[in-house]
Scaffold this active site. Structure first.
Site, short mmCIF file in Angstrom:
data_model
loop_
_atom_site.label_atom_id
_atom_site.label_comp_id
_atom_site.label_asym_id
_atom_site.label_seq_id
_atom_site.Cartn_x
_atom_site.Cartn_y
_atom_site.Cartn_z
N ASP A 353 0.86 -1.19 0.00
CA ASP A 353 0.00 0.00 0.00
C ASP A 353 0.89 1.23 0.00
O ASP A 353 2.05 1.18 0.42
CB ASP A 353 -0.89 -0.02 1.25
CG ASP A 353 -1.94 1.09 1.26
OD1 ASP A 353 -2.22 1.67 0.19
OD2 ASP A 353 -2.49 1.37 2.34
N HIS A 354 0.35 2.31 -0.49
CA HIS A 354 1.03 3.60 -0.40
C HIS A 354 0.58 4.32 0.86
O HIS A 354 -0.63 4.44 1.11
CB HIS A 354 0.69 4.47 -1.61
CG HIS A 354 1.33 4.01 -2.89
ND1 HIS A 354 0.67 3.97 -4.09
CD2 HIS A 354 2.59 3.58 -3.15
CE1 HIS A 354 1.48 3.54 -5.04
NE2 HIS A 354 2.65 3.29 -4.49
N TYR A 555 -5.06 4.36 0.32
CA TYR A 555 -6.08 3.40 -0.11
C TYR A 555 -5.68 2.66 -1.38
O TYR A 555 -6.51 2.41 -2.25
CB TYR A 555 -7.44 4.09 -0.30
CG TYR A 555 -7.82 5.00 0.83
CD1 TYR A 555 -8.25 4.48 2.05
CD2 TYR A 555 -7.71 6.39 0.72
CE1 TYR A 555 -8.58 5.32 3.11
CE2 TYR A 555 -8.04 7.22 1.78
CZ TYR A 555 -8.47 6.68 2.97
OH TYR A 555 -8.80 7.51 4.02
N HIS A 556 -4.40 2.29 -1.47
CA HIS A 556 -3.90 1.59 -2.65
C HIS A 556 -3.52 0.14 -2.31
O HIS A 556 -2.50 -0.36 -2.76
CB HIS A 556 -2.69 2.32 -3.23
CG HIS A 556 -3.01 3.67 -3.74
ND1 HIS A 556 -2.04 4.62 -4.05
CD2 HIS A 556 -4.20 4.28 -4.03
CE1 HIS A 556 -2.62 5.73 -4.48
NE2 HIS A 556 -3.92 5.53 -4.48
N MET A 557 -4.37 -0.54 -1.55
CA MET A 557 -4.09 -1.93 -1.21
C MET A 557 -3.99 -2.76 -2.50
O MET A 557 -4.81 -2.63 -3.40
CB MET A 557 -5.19 -2.51 -0.31
CG MET A 557 -5.37 -1.78 1.00
SD MET A 557 -6.43 -0.33 0.80
CE MET A 557 -6.12 0.48 2.37
#
Length: 628
Positions: A353-354, A555-557
């Site tokens: 994630d980011h 929110y980059h899972m």
């Protein structure tokens, strides 16, 4: 008559919710409210109709109606001989989701899965229970309905790396045509560069209709720091730029709006909303997926797939579904009582994630920033309804982006390690209401750090780490398919991540000190963070402490069902996205990424779905047009 009263009452309620108004003139309220409440009556591409009576069997069953699922059903139904069913656990978009500035107001709503990670000390210490809020879209269009609409493809080296890891056909030159295929670029200067941009695709990409004076200043400050002004989706990523948005005429262009609504009248497309998939049906002897079990209106149902089941449920729900279906790490499945169909140790692992450091706010002396209680009012609503312009088209203040290299990246190589998200707002810009709630901050932390600057004019710099080395995982809580899975982020557990993010914070402070930003009276809001007061400010030790406090997921899972060669024991799918060990089953979403891309991931997910759809067509003998 009752229906009319309900519509009028609902319209007034919608206007009050949207505009935050109390007792105001009835007529203008009603006009503005009806414009939002009866959206479908005016939009020729209105909400897709739900199929009431499903068939027992389809050629393809697509599970998850987010970005990837919306594209998959669009492309697969191009063959009129194939029947396709889309299962989505949520419902339709609402009139509120169209308004760009309200994206954070959708977090923790009925459109959100409302996931929270497990408590950990390594990060998110300022959040309630030390748990990060992982917003995921539970709605047709998925997270493209809740996100900030940022269109960023990533770096060419990301995809060349994918290919080098044993995934032929996924290098940059291979995937670039699929980025262009989706795109309808509305900036004429960018569109003229046909090598990198497409026009006429389903997804509208445009510049923001509204910018504050800070937007141009952000780019000028970047030049002062020695960076170029670039097209971050073009030949060079390093540099500063205005964001490109998945936006159409000033409103959100979700994946559902772009890809599902235009083809909803295709007879071979069926849609089932409020349909929570609980497992993929797999024959334990043949190891073939033959259907999907799901819950709709409180009843368990099943539908069969003649050709394939395609999982497009995202990086949390896809591994959860695989494990519930018996595909996953044997020891874990046996522990929770799920019968093992295929031992696939990589399912749910490799979570990436980011993350960014939240709350880096710079006070300014001019009333020009996005302050919600000043800009969201009846005048701006009417301007938005009439001109499709104004502050309501702002993506929560996100105006410019920068890709920079810290001392840990090779500055001679165009592969930066930090992304600046530059905003004409910050955590305090709505007075401690929705932003605080969306990020999950405790009242104590917010009040101490931001309480005295509520609704003050600021700009924000959110330094985001692009290629984390820390890895989390997703596991089942139990074999109950309606129970949220266990999500462990493991943010900042690798020491290199701490070093890179700390240098990103230092660069953000330096950005605020440029003469360009100082012209606005910019000064860093350097209120000491509660758990770091004992450490001298501006030291490495202080920043190491700070980044573990307000750790903000972007929110980059991703990467939880990674793509890789058969020689990789942790690979879940092969380069054609077929699940190892089970025939008739593919994954086509962010979970197949072997490594996270260098930038916001909605555009790469579109590419994965476009390319994956073509792979499926080829495998089943459907002729496809060549891409350039």
């Amino acid at each position: 008559m009752t229906g009319v009263v309900a519509v009028v009452g609902g319209a007034i309620k919608a206007a009050t919710l949207l505009l935050g108004l109390g007792k105001i003139t009835f007529v203008p309220t009603l006009i503005a409210a009806l414009a939002y409440y009866n959206y479908d009556l005016m939009d020729p591409e209105n909400h897709p109709r739900v199929t009431k009576e499903l068939r027992k069997e389809y050629d393809f069953v697509v599970v998850g109606g987010g970005t990837a699922g919306s594209i998959a059903v669009n492309r697969l139904t191009e063959n009129p001989r194939w029947s396709v069913l889309l299962l989505e656990a949520g419902g339709h978009e609402t009139e509120i989701t169209d308004v760009p500035i309200l994206s954070l107001y959708l977090h923790k709503s009925k459109l959100d899965w409302k996931y929270r990670s497990q408590p950990q000390d390594s990060a998110c210490q300022a959040m309630v229970d030390r748990r990060c809020c992982w917003t995921r879209g539970k709605v047709l269009g998925g997270s493209s309905v809740l996100n900030t609409m940022l269109y960023i493809r990533g770096n060419r080296r990301d995809f060349d790396l994918w290919e080098s890891l044993g995934n032929p056909g996924w290098g940059f030159e291979d995937v670039l045509p699929y980025f262009k295929k989706s795109e309808d670029q509305r900036n004429p200067y960018l569109a003229a560069n046909a090598k990198y941009h497409g026009t006429g695709g389903y997804m509208t990409v445009q510049d923001a209709p509204y910018n504050t004076p800070l937007g141009v200043a952000f780019l000028q400050a970047g030049e002062e720091m020695g960076y170029d002004i670039v097209d971050v989706n073009g030949a060079q990523q390093t540099g500063f730029a205005f964001y490109q948005y998945t936006m159409r005429r000033g409103t959100r262009c979700s994946a559902a709006k772009a890809f599902v609504r235009p083809v909803q009248l295709r007879r071979n497309l069926h849609l089932s909303l409020w349909s929570h998939a609980t497992r993929v049906l797999i024959d334990p002897k043949t190891k073939r997926a033959y259907g999907v079990e799901f819950v709709r209106e409180g009843r368990k149902e099943r539908v069969l797939a003649r050709k394939e089941v395609i999982l497009t449920a995202g990086a949390i729900n896809t591994p959860q579904l695989l494990m519930l279906s018996g595909v996953g790490p044997r020891e874990h499945l046996e522990e929770v009582g799920v019968e093992v169909v295929y031992d696939s140790p990589g399912v749910g692992q490799n979570l990436q994630d980011h993350i960014a450091v939240g709350g880096l706010a710079f006070l300014i002396d001019y009333e020009i920033s996005i302050v919600m209680n000043r800009l969201v009012n009846m005048n701006s609503a009417l301007r938005y309804a009439i001109t499709e312009d104004g502050p309501l088209t702002s993506s929560v203040g996100l105006e410019a982006v920068a890709f920079i290299s810290t001392k840990y990246a090779n500055r001679t190589d165009d592969w930066p390690d930090i992304e600046f998200m530059l905003t004409s707002s910050s955590t305090n810009s709505d007075g401690g209401t929705h932003v605080k709630n969306a990020h999950g901050l405790t009242d104590e932390f917010y009040n101490e750090v931001f309480g005295k600057i509520n609704n003050r004019d600021v700009f924000g710099v959110f330094p985001m780490m692009l290629r984390p080395k820390s890895r989390g995982y997703v596991r089942l809580q139990s074999k109950n398919p309606l129970e949220h899975p266990v999500m462990v982020h493991n943010y900042l557990t690798h020491p290199d991540d701490v070093d890179v993010l700390r240098e990103g914070v230092k660069a953000a402070i330096a950005f605020g000190e440029t003469s360009t930003m100082r012209r606005f009276g910019a000064r860093f809001h350097d209120k000491p963070l509660p758990n770091c007061k004992h450490i001298p400010r501006y030291t490495d030790e202080y920043w190491n402490c700070a980044i573990r406090q307000y750790t903000m997921t972007i929110y980059h899972m991703s990467c939880t069902a990674k793509m890789g060669p058969s020689t990789d024991p942790m690979a879940v799918v092969d380069p054609s996205l077929k699940v190892y060990g089970v025939s008739g089953l593919r994954v086509m979403d962010a979970s197949v990424m072997p490594r996270i891309t260098s930038g916001n991931i909605n555009a790469p997910v579109m590419m994965i779905a476009e390319k994956g759809s073509d792979i499926i067509k080829k495998d089943w003998g459907f002729k496809i047009a060549p891409l350039t």
